[in-house]
Design an enzyme around this catalytic site. Structure first.
Site, PDB file in Angstrom:
ATOM      1  N   ASP B 102       0.850  -1.190   0.000  1.00  0.00           N
ATOM      2  CA  ASP B 102       0.000   0.000   0.000  1.00  0.00           C
ATOM      3  C   ASP B 102       0.886   1.241   0.000  1.00  0.00           C
ATOM      4  O   ASP B 102       1.110   1.889   1.018  1.00  0.00           O
ATOM      5  CB  ASP B 102      -0.930   0.004   1.208  1.00  0.00           C
ATOM      6  CG  ASP B 102      -2.103   0.947   0.980  1.00  0.00           C
ATOM      7  OD1 ASP B 102      -2.131   1.598  -0.086  1.00  0.00           O
ATOM      8  OD2 ASP B 102      -2.980   1.034   1.850  1.00  0.00           O
ATOM      9  N   LEU B 212     -12.086   6.480   8.250  1.00  0.00           N
ATOM     10  CA  LEU B 212     -12.245   7.926   8.411  1.00  0.00           C
ATOM     11  C   LEU B 212     -12.852   8.112   9.793  1.00  0.00           C
ATOM     12  O   LEU B 212     -13.874   7.500  10.103  1.00  0.00           O
ATOM     13  CB  LEU B 212     -13.171   8.505   7.329  1.00  0.00           C
ATOM     14  CG  LEU B 212     -13.405  10.015   7.396  1.00  0.00           C
ATOM     15  CD1 LEU B 212     -13.610  10.601   6.012  1.00  0.00           C
ATOM     16  CD2 LEU B 212     -14.610  10.379   8.275  1.00  0.00           C
ATOM     17  N   HIS B 241      -7.438   7.734   7.021  1.00  0.00           N
ATOM     18  CA  HIS B 241      -6.335   6.784   6.887  1.00  0.00           C
ATOM     19  C   HIS B 241      -6.578   5.906   5.669  1.00  0.00           C
ATOM     20  O   HIS B 241      -7.491   5.081   5.668  1.00  0.00           O
ATOM     21  CB  HIS B 241      -6.230   5.908   8.151  1.00  0.00           C
ATOM     22  CG  HIS B 241      -5.166   4.854   8.067  1.00  0.00           C
ATOM     23  ND1 HIS B 241      -5.311   3.598   8.597  1.00  0.00           N
ATOM     24  CD2 HIS B 241      -3.945   4.864   7.500  1.00  0.00           C
ATOM     25  CE1 HIS B 241      -4.216   2.892   8.368  1.00  0.00           C
ATOM     26  NE2 HIS B 241      -3.376   3.633   7.705  1.00  0.00           N
ATOM     27  N   HIS B 331       3.093   6.825   5.552  1.00  0.00           N
ATOM     28  CA  HIS B 331       3.961   5.937   6.333  1.00  0.00           C
ATOM     29  C   HIS B 331       4.438   4.671   5.599  1.00  0.00           C
ATOM     30  O   HIS B 331       4.992   3.790   6.232  1.00  0.00           O
ATOM     31  CB  HIS B 331       3.332   5.609   7.704  1.00  0.00           C
ATOM     32  CG  HIS B 331       1.895   5.210   7.667  1.00  0.00           C
ATOM     33  ND1 HIS B 331       0.931   5.837   8.409  1.00  0.00           N
ATOM     34  CD2 HIS B 331       1.265   4.255   6.986  1.00  0.00           C
ATOM     35  CE1 HIS B 331      -0.245   5.273   8.183  1.00  0.00           C
ATOM     36  NE2 HIS B 331      -0.060   4.305   7.329  1.00  0.00           N
ATOM     37  N   GLY B 381      -4.960   5.292  15.718  1.00  0.00           N
ATOM     38  CA  GLY B 381      -5.304   4.205  16.629  1.00  0.00           C
ATOM     39  C   GLY B 381      -6.213   3.235  15.895  1.00  0.00           C
ATOM     40  O   GLY B 381      -6.062   2.989  14.708  1.00  0.00           O
ATOM     41  N   HIS B 406       3.896   4.601  13.498  1.00  0.00           N
ATOM     42  CA  HIS B 406       2.772   4.984  12.625  1.00  0.00           C
ATOM     43  C   HIS B 406       1.413   4.582  13.182  1.00  0.00           C
ATOM     44  O   HIS B 406       0.392   5.044  12.701  1.00  0.00           O
ATOM     45  CB  HIS B 406       2.965   4.423  11.229  1.00  0.00           C
ATOM     46  CG  HIS B 406       2.510   2.994  11.045  1.00  0.00           C
ATOM     47  ND1 HIS B 406       2.936   1.960  11.844  1.00  0.00           N
ATOM     48  CD2 HIS B 406       1.663   2.447  10.135  1.00  0.00           C
ATOM     49  CE1 HIS B 406       2.377   0.846  11.427  1.00  0.00           C
ATOM     50  NE2 HIS B 406       1.603   1.101  10.402  1.00  0.00           N
ATOM     51  N   LYS B 483     -15.530   2.679   8.920  1.00  0.00           N
ATOM     52  CA  LYS B 483     -14.511   1.642   8.802  1.00  0.00           C
ATOM     53  C   LYS B 483     -14.599   1.009   7.422  1.00  0.00           C
ATOM     54  O   LYS B 483     -15.672   0.613   6.997  1.00  0.00           O
ATOM     55  CB  LYS B 483     -14.795   0.583   9.890  1.00  0.00           C
ATOM     56  CG  LYS B 483     -13.671  -0.351  10.115  1.00  0.00           C
ATOM     57  CD  LYS B 483     -12.599   0.292  10.967  1.00  0.00           C
ATOM     58  CE  LYS B 483     -11.361  -0.564  10.955  1.00  0.00           C
ATOM     59  NZ  LYS B 483     -10.168   0.171  11.335  1.00  0.00           N
TER      60      LYS B 483
END
Lengths: 141, 484
Positions: B102, B212, B241, B331, B381, B406, B483
């Site tokens: 990714d 998100l 993310h 990351h 998290g 990260h 999610k």
């Protein structure tokens, strides 16, 4: 189906290991493909309405296995399908397969994750002393 | 049956201080391996982290040391949470496994101009709106379909391209690494398969650990820096993310195999096939670099489009909301950076696999307005647990080429998590016990991503803070989570 044919998942902390075993390389690859579908959903929920042919080739059996899984990942991603039927033939490093499945239905399949790619981690294709072929690797999700 | 890998034997380390553990070079290791973590984290770390970071230390052209961050866990070739620098002039290599599938996965954090008081009354409406408007989960498609020519422009332009297409504001670019556009991208090295995989995926979150979240600033550790970041207690932010979606996955897949097959041709002895790499200066190394940089731009464009969708969703529910960028940081990357080694300034290719760049105050590549406080370092998290914003430190430059952790890092496999939790129950529990509203297309996906299946993110962040990798500024607590 021969009763020796089986698939399973094995543990990886962030991702999932898939393993398929059978009496031949083809059967091991078929079972591993089923294990990969099971990473996403319960294979019993997936129909086999649509079929088409795919192929890949590599002279190295382990790379051929990774290529096979990556062909399936690509087809899943671009056709938005899940697969449960695989008819594989391997000759001289060339794999040809007829694969069958159906369109992803989020309500029906509740797909848990999409698979990004097959990795070389824990990659193995080998035959044991009893003649059982097993093919395995970790898939990145 | 497969058994859980052994955990690290702490006795093999040279303990430098409470947060720094070093393995001196032996055998084929060219440099030491260094892990930053507290004793509890390191005692629970998978031994595969030790094995993999020592393998990385064997690669040609590696500079100083191979590093693992406090959230390190078993990856592919490189551990997740691995950092390594290579010098192209010294036979240095570039590794597809050192970036990961990714490419440029990262986190973007947005201010909203709102406080929890503004959100609470409309939280339900907001979660439904975001869930409707932000495509997430397997099989989701975005609203944009790109042809090859448009795709090439996107792969060259990144977030800048997205803004030119109307997805956001020019000012957004100031708060994105590389100003939203990674130079040196070469779309010609991106295969047709990678392009096809991406055609309908622009502006989608993906699945797995991508999300998100709407979050609130729940703890301030450094009020002065927090204020400079524009954060006060009770402020509401949005964190996104996700990464380069199918395009990055396909680039990673193809080059991993190509590099693994080519390693012997380059005379590179790989301690693990997954460490597949090529000399930076080789044709294959250059092709990967060009394709990977295109993947970075895809991720930046993707997060930019999702930002625009998020702004629209907020506007429908809370017209006063004003979503501006705090920062966007990746990351999973390999970037050419200038670093000082023994008083000499050198150009190095820094691989960060599950590690965040963390430039300290005064660095030329952080927004001018934040120059005196350091780069925001965003640590995600998982649903129900905290996220953190840290700031890069000057010290970090000397520790791990300005890098930090990260995220929390998984502590339990997906299979174990699936057996222990049920998605529906978990969502209900998060709502009733913590007031966190979660929406996801997959209940099984929610179970596999249960907060309890991750390490304690607080311990990870404390280790990053205490070791000096980055300084803890604020803690964020989730209110709403979409999610993937």
């Amino acid at each position: 189906m021969n009763n020796k044919a089986s698939w399973q998942h094995f543990q990886h902390i962030a991702d999932i290991g898939i393993r398929g075993c059978g009496n031949s390389v083809e059967e091991a690859f078929t079972q591993a493909a089923m294990a990969m579908t099971a990473v996403i959903t319960d294979p019993q929920l997936v129909g086999n309405k649509t079929c088409f042919d795919v192929e890949c080739n590599s002279t190295n059996l382990e790379f051929l296995f990774v290529d096979w899984l990556n062909v399936l990942i690509y087809e899943m991603a671009t056709r938005h399908m899940l697969f449960t039927q695989f008819d594989i033939q391997i000759n001289d490093g060339r794999l040809k397969a007829n694969i069958c499945g159906e369109q992803v239905n989020r309500k029906k399949h509740q797909p848990a994750v999409e698979i990004k790619g097959a990795t070389l981690t824990e990659l193995q294709v080998k035959k044991d002393k009893q003649g059982l072929w097993c093919a395995q690797c970790i898939v990145d999700v | 049956m497969y058994k859980r890998e052994a955990i690290i034997d702490i006795k093999i380390f040279n303990k430098v201080n409470d947060y720094t553990w070093r393995i001196e070079p032996s055998g084929k290791m060219r440099v030491p391996a260094v892990i930053y973590a507290d004793e509890t984290l390191i005692k629970n770390m998978d031994d595969k982290v030790r094995e993999q970071i020592c393998n990385v230390a064997m690669l040609p052209g590696i500079v100083e040391a191979a590093y693992a961050m406090p959230d390190a866990h078993w990856g592919y070739g490189f551990p997740i949470g691995g950092v390594a620098a290579f010098d192209a002039e010294d036979e240095g290599i570039i590794s597809a496994g050192g970036v990961g599938f990714d490419i440029s996965c990262g986190v973007r954090c947005l201010h909203t101009g709102l406080t929890t008081k503004d959100i609470e009354p409309v939280k339900k409406k907001l979660v439904e709106q975001l869930y409707r408007d932000i495509p997430s989960g397997l099989g989701s498609t975005g609203l944009i379909h790109l042809r090859r020519k448009e795709m090439n422009a996107m792969l060259k332009g990144g977030a800048r391209w997205a803004i030119e297409q109307g997805f956001g504001e020019e000012t957004d670019l100031e708060r994105i690494e590389e100003h939203g556009c990674m130079q040196g991208a070469e779309p010609r090295y991106v295969s047709d398969h990678a392009i096809k995989r991406q055609q309908n995926e622009m502006g989608t979150l993906g699945s797995g650990n991508h999300y998100l979240e709407v979050q609130t600033v729940s703890t301030l550790y450094d009020e002065v820096t927090a204020e400079r970041f524009g954060l006060k207690q009770g402020d509401v932010v949005v964190s996104i993310h996700c990464g380069s979606r199918g395009l990055g996955h396909q680039i990673g897949t193809e080059f991993l195999i190509d590099m693994a097959k080519a390693a012997s041709r380059f005379g590179i002895e790989l301690p693990d096939r997954e460490l597949a790499c090529a000399p930076i200066k080789s044709d294959l190394g250059q092709a990967y670099l060009g394709a990977m940089r295109a993947g970075v731009n895809c991720a930046l464009a993707n997060r930019q489009i999702i930002t625009d969708l998020t702004r629209d969703a907020f506007a429908k529910v809370i017209p006063d909301a004003d979503l501006t960028l705090l920062y966007d940081v990746s990351h999973n990357t390999c970037k050419l950076e200038q670093h000082e080694i023994n008083g000499e300034s050198r150009q190095l290719y820094i691989h960060r696999k599950g590690a965040t760049r963390a430039y300290g105050p005064g660095h030329a590549d952080i927004p001018a307005v934040l120059s005196d406080v350091g780069q925001p370092v965003i640590i995600g998290g998982s649903m129900g647990t905290s996220s953190y914003i840290l700031a890069g430190t000057k010290e970090s430059e000397q520790l791990a080429f300005s890098s930090a952790c990260h995220g929390a890092g998984r502590a339990m496999s997906r299979n174990q998590a699936k057996k222990r939790w049920h998605g529906k129950e978990l969502i209900k529990q998060l709502e009733t016990e913590q007031g966190i509203l979660v929406r996801s297309p997959s209940m099984r996906g929610v179970a596999e991503e249960a907060p309890g299946s991750y390490k304690d993110v607080t311990a990870v962040v404390d280790s990053a803070d205490q070791s000096g990798l980055a300084k803890k500024i604020v803690r964020l607590t989730p209110l709403v989570c979409i999610k993937g």
